[in-house]
Design an enzyme around this catalytic site. Sequence first.
Site, short mmCIF file in Angstrom:
data_model
loop_
_atom_site.label_atom_id
_atom_site.label_comp_id
_atom_site.label_asym_id
_atom_site.label_seq_id
_atom_site.Cartn_x
_atom_site.Cartn_y
_atom_site.Cartn_z
N LYS A 60 0.72 -1.12 0.21
CA LYS A 60 -0.01 -0.13 0.05
C LYS A 60 0.73 1.25 -0.05
O LYS A 60 0.56 2.13 -0.60
CB LYS A 60 -0.92 -0.12 1.33
CG LYS A 60 -0.26 0.30 2.58
CD LYS A 60 -1.34 0.53 3.59
CE LYS A 60 -0.71 0.84 5.00
NZ LYS A 60 -0.03 1.92 5.14
N THR A 61 2.00 1.04 0.82
CA THR A 61 2.98 2.34 0.66
C THR A 61 3.52 2.86 -0.70
O THR A 61 3.47 3.87 -1.05
CB THR A 61 4.20 2.16 1.83
OG1 THR A 61 3.43 2.03 2.99
CG2 THR A 61 4.88 3.49 1.91
N ASP B 250 -3.74 7.55 4.55
CA ASP B 250 -3.24 6.45 4.90
C ASP B 250 -3.78 6.02 6.21
O ASP B 250 -4.12 6.56 6.77
CB ASP B 250 -1.42 6.66 5.01
CG ASP B 250 -0.91 5.44 5.16
OD1 ASP B 250 -1.62 4.23 4.57
OD2 ASP B 250 0.34 5.15 5.51
N GLU B 251 -3.65 4.32 6.18
CA GLU B 251 -4.21 3.66 7.46
C GLU B 251 -5.49 4.19 7.99
O GLU B 251 -5.94 4.39 8.87
CB GLU B 251 -3.20 4.06 8.45
CG GLU B 251 -1.82 3.50 8.28
CD GLU B 251 -1.85 2.20 8.25
OE1 GLU B 251 -2.66 1.27 8.45
OE2 GLU B 251 -0.57 1.66 8.18
N GLN C 6 -7.43 -4.94 9.40
CA GLN C 6 -6.39 -4.76 10.40
C GLN C 6 -6.92 -3.57 11.27
O GLN C 6 -5.80 -2.84 12.02
CB GLN C 6 -5.03 -4.35 9.57
CG GLN C 6 -4.39 -5.69 9.04
CD GLN C 6 -3.05 -5.43 8.36
OE1 GLN C 6 -1.93 -5.41 8.84
NE2 GLN C 6 -3.17 -5.06 6.94
N ARG D 228 1.74 -11.56 9.84
CA ARG D 228 3.07 -11.14 10.12
C ARG D 228 4.22 -12.06 9.91
O ARG D 228 5.24 -11.62 9.44
CB ARG D 228 3.55 -10.58 11.72
CG ARG D 228 2.57 -9.63 12.45
CD ARG D 228 2.50 -8.62 11.78
NE ARG D 228 1.31 -8.46 10.95
CZ ARG D 228 1.08 -7.56 9.79
NH1 ARG D 228 1.75 -6.72 9.43
NH2 ARG D 228 -0.02 -7.83 9.04
#
Length: 700
Positions: free
Chosen positions: A65-66, A256-257, A287, A628
């Site tokens: 995503k970044t 973002d987020e 998330q 993770r």
Amino acid sequence: MTVSEEEDNKCDRVMARRFVIRQEAPVERHHLSIDYAKELNEQQYAAATAQGGPQLVVAGAGTGKTRTLVYRVAYLVETGAPPEQIVLLTFTRRAAAEMLSRASALLDGRCRRVRGGTFHSFCLGILRQHAGRLDYPNNFTILDASDSADVIDVIRSGLNLRLDRKRFPRKRTIQSIFSSVRNRDMSMEDFVEARYPQFLEFVEVFEQLGAGYERYKQDHGLMDYDDLLIKTLRLFSEHDDVRRSVATECRHVLVDEYQDTNRTQALLVERFSSVHGNVMVVGDDAQSIYRFRGADIRNILSFPEMFPGTQVLKLEHNYRSTQRILDLANLLISRARNKFDKRLFTERGLGETPVLVHATDSRFESRFVSQMILTLREEGVPLSEMAVLFRNGFNSYDLEVELNHRGIPFVKYGGLKLSEAAHIKDLLAYLKVVENPMDGVAWNRILQLLEGIGPKTAHQLISWIESASDRAFEIDESRFSPRYIEELKRMFAMLRYIRSADVPITEQVEVAVAYYEPVLRRVYYEDYPKRIQDLEHFVGLAEGFSDRAQLLSSMALDPIELTALDTETEVDDEPPLVLSTIHSAKGLEYRNVFLIRALDGVLPSSYSIGDADALDEELRLLYVAVTRAADQLFISYPSVQYRRSDGQYFTSPSRFLVDISEELLEPGSIVEESPDQTSDDRDETARAFRGLPSPSDSSS
């Protein structure tokens, strides 16, 4: 934040307005210096090059995503959007700076002119220009959390409230309560009942203090951190010309987020984009795990309703994990009640099936994890590329002892290390003075826990204790003040009992805990419920030691003193193993992940039972833990735990892991290693732990 009726009505009117979408004209392919289609996968490309209007990018774990946001910034600048009219909102200044730096390296220096930063910094710039419209000076002072607590203390003193200071919360706790209520759609009473039930009797006082706090800030030209958002929203609601002026300069809004935004931030995003309508938010509903900080998953789930005409784009190509790990993650999140449907996939191959390890008890679980870590280390996996995750900080206490015993260095993120928790230090101090009545440091700690004893008196008492070492824990009442003599007698009686030679170590700890619990409730009255849980776990931990000396020696073996921020490893030292709460591990990745204490009542937390929304968040927390892992995932749970009130009791694995096929989550067989095993034997043991075939198995 609790939004007023007037604000809600204005919000509804604004939401009902049709967006004026000024789309940029499509740019010919040969005009672009970056080959976006080549640099990005198909889904990333669709997001990075999307045209105007509201866009929701649902970005799964590990899907880049970044990278997508960086290319989005470059694309907007390259296709003619003035950089100064692009707003990139993130949750840390570092994240915004890194994205704009990468975009500049990708395209050119124009990207550095993009207005990137946190919600708070962006709102501060607006308020510096328009604070006068709210009867504030433009040079208002910003209070940090400590300053806010001091102001609250001034208000409390001025109101002359007759309160029992031994039970009324300290100023920092009150400040935290005020901040939490303002950032949630909850009343003061509902929040206190949910988070601080021991303070329910003070709700009216809190509301009175809160009103006084708001008046004081207004009268003295002060704003706290929360005000930067709340008052910007109020500014837009009361002065529509300011909203139009600010929104006109926000041709493109990127966030973002977005799953971590609170209600106030979601309303601000709507206001910022209310003229051009070009808003792209990136996040992952799967998330969203920070409800305790005020994050509201409804913001991302209801984005298409809040922004009519939203195009929903998905990033599902995962670059982190193997497919079998993703298959488990996909199954888990499919069980959430409210979600966006997506299915993560990868080109990394199938990989190894995640393993569910059933351990007989907590100590055996810790031995299993420690042995597996040593085996993987021998196979060439650096310690720093392995992580042990858990729901709560105290879930790792057993493991910390075992890692110390085996000499495995680790760093712990989230929660406290066992030896760093103040209440555990208190408990250990009682045992230390029994073991060594001349331990002045331990005496100083426990004496000052008694009411009426400060540093000076404690020093005098320690001098007397040292001079009377042959009569340990005996008192000549005539020598002591009546202010504390009764408490001192009770403590000495407890210490004498513990010192009895025939008292098992578990009983010694239980007796110390029984004595200490009312002390803990008094000294740590603001958060004692959480600390009492730690005491329960410590009693269970004591079962693994033969005597008091062994327990104290083990606790004295402090783990490596590292913090998440400012400690660097020595040049010759290997970076340590990572122990982390799941919340602290979000956004990170490791080759091998161990998730321990996967028990019902732990994950999901017992506090979430009966609350459908809370259970959903606990499921998302498990999803975050699973995603993770890049190469291998081990999930373990002990079948027996220890509780002080009940002794040993049988547990149940997490309800989220029940009825999962062995194709997705393979049961791992456990073989206890013997002391005389060779390295090769230990390798075989580790393979048995993992449920993997032996190298000699021809079928492998």
